[in-house]
Design an enzyme around this catalytic site. Sequence first.
Site, short mmCIF file in Angstrom:
data_model
loop_
_atom_site.label_atom_id
_atom_site.label_comp_id
_atom_site.label_asym_id
_atom_site.label_seq_id
_atom_site.Cartn_x
_atom_site.Cartn_y
_atom_site.Cartn_z
N ASN A 134 0.88 -1.17 0.00
CA ASN A 134 0.00 0.00 0.00
C ASN A 134 0.92 1.23 0.00
O ASN A 134 1.44 1.61 1.04
CB ASN A 134 -0.89 -0.04 1.26
CG ASN A 134 -1.89 1.08 1.30
OD1 ASN A 134 -1.87 1.98 0.45
ND2 ASN A 134 -2.76 1.05 2.28
N GLU A 143 -8.35 -5.24 4.88
CA GLU A 143 -8.18 -4.94 3.46
C GLU A 143 -6.99 -5.68 2.86
O GLU A 143 -7.04 -6.10 1.71
CB GLU A 143 -8.06 -3.43 3.27
CG GLU A 143 -9.40 -2.75 3.53
CD GLU A 143 -9.31 -1.25 3.74
OE1 GLU A 143 -9.56 -0.52 2.79
OE2 GLU A 143 -9.00 -0.82 4.87
N HIS A 147 -13.02 2.65 -0.55
CA HIS A 147 -13.06 1.62 0.50
C HIS A 147 -13.70 0.32 -0.01
O HIS A 147 -14.23 -0.47 0.77
CB HIS A 147 -13.88 2.06 1.74
CG HIS A 147 -13.32 3.20 2.51
ND1 HIS A 147 -14.12 4.19 3.03
CD2 HIS A 147 -12.06 3.49 2.89
CE1 HIS A 147 -13.37 5.07 3.70
NE2 HIS A 147 -12.11 4.66 3.63
N ARG A 197 -12.39 15.69 6.90
CA ARG A 197 -13.08 16.05 5.64
C ARG A 197 -14.53 16.45 5.92
O ARG A 197 -15.17 15.85 6.80
CB ARG A 197 -13.07 14.88 4.67
CG ARG A 197 -11.71 14.55 4.13
CD ARG A 197 -11.75 13.34 3.21
NE ARG A 197 -10.61 12.49 3.48
CZ ARG A 197 -10.60 11.18 3.30
NH1 ARG A 197 -11.66 10.55 2.84
NH2 ARG A 197 -9.51 10.50 3.57
N ARG A 227 -2.52 -2.21 -3.48
CA ARG A 227 -3.73 -1.41 -3.31
C ARG A 227 -3.62 -0.22 -4.26
O ARG A 227 -2.65 0.53 -4.20
CB ARG A 227 -3.82 -0.93 -1.87
CG ARG A 227 -5.03 -0.09 -1.66
CD ARG A 227 -5.11 0.44 -0.26
NE ARG A 227 -6.40 1.08 -0.10
CZ ARG A 227 -6.77 1.70 1.00
NH1 ARG A 227 -5.97 1.74 2.03
NH2 ARG A 227 -7.95 2.26 1.07
#
Length: 402
Positions: free
Chosen positions: A7, A386, A180, A241, A91
Amino acid sequence: MKILVINAGSSSLKYQLIDMETEQVAAKGLCERIGIDGSKLTHKLPGHDDVVIESPMPDHNEAIRLVLEALADKKHGAVKSMNEIGAVGHRVVHSGEDFTESVLLTDEVLQICKRNTDLAPLHQPANVMGIEACKAVMPKVPQVLVFDTAFHSTMPKYAYMYGLPYEYYEKYKVRRYGFHGTSHKFVSGEAARFLKKDIKSLKIVTCHLGNGSSISAVDGGKCIDTSMGFTPLEGVPMGTRCGDIDPSVVEYLMNKTGMDVHATLNTLNKKSGMLGLSGISSDFRDLCAAEEKGDERAKLALDVFGYTVKRFVGAYAAAMNGLDVLVFTAGVGENTESVRSRVAGNMEILGIKLDESKNRNGQRGIIREISTPDSRVRVLIVPTNEELVIARETKEIVEKKK
Ligand code: ADP
């Protein structure tokens, strides 16, 4: 087979080596400050002390080289020879509309990924650097790309189109993509397995609540809607955010504050959400602690978050014309009970009855049910993983090729 999951960020690179016989992590770690002074690699081998290697990493190639060296080290390594690493899974944030599932790396695939950097300028270039570094350092090992957006490619057009002139979709690919995806896919599958039901028969809402948060509607195993959009800024307010706001706020704020568009968007991405509302922190642990001490703005931030997630759950139950399972996952979803009760409490209208005692008490890190026995909707906490999804998809694709 052992699979290396990568990742890659712009100045960092996380890795896990997963033994696919057991699906256990053989080793994992993090390279930090790539391209900056003071680069270091922290390597973790289960049952051993962390190994910190301080060594210059001018680029991702050097980072990958050091990772491979650490993995094959006699003392703290996890493989005897590089041949044990059967494949690399990456990823990758954005598939655009070019890929609807994970894909084996070819030159053409890499070109398409590079073309799509426009769609995710903050993340995709770093992902590409990670891929190119592995290509350079381990050219014979097959590589698979697993996209954050791919699981959402099954959304119907009416769910992913914005109410904008159609030509912006045709010319510039402006639409909802969602993110996601590996997590939503994994936890919906795990939920079905836990309940011993065929996922094809289930209507599931998955709430991935972490630093970044998104909610998905998964009908019969397929994503039909999700809360993040063209970028991960849309949807619920997050750590920093803003989530959904009226787009007119951007121009209004620019006029009032004198910020340019770049500074305004920086505020929406990095200074808003839980941090902006509370004025304290983006971290839910800090917010919960402040709320307990009576801080009104921390409470407000948590209330806004819980309320917005709840609205998405209701909307997606309507979108699917039903709801069988509600899943909480990721840092906040798995650990923050006051968020879960804000979302799933007082939801009897949808057939959701949260068992507050089960919500507040129970072992962490395993799948568990937190609804009452008479709740029509089963409410589950499902730890996400993940990296494991990336490793599984990589294995499947590499074995298919053989
Ligand atoms: P990311 O989007 O960076 O992957 P995570 O899924 O790790 O984020 O979630 C980070 C958030 O989860 C933080 O706000 C943190 O407060 C919260 N969190 C993580 N662990 C715990 C915990 N043990 N208890 C409460 N909250 C936690």
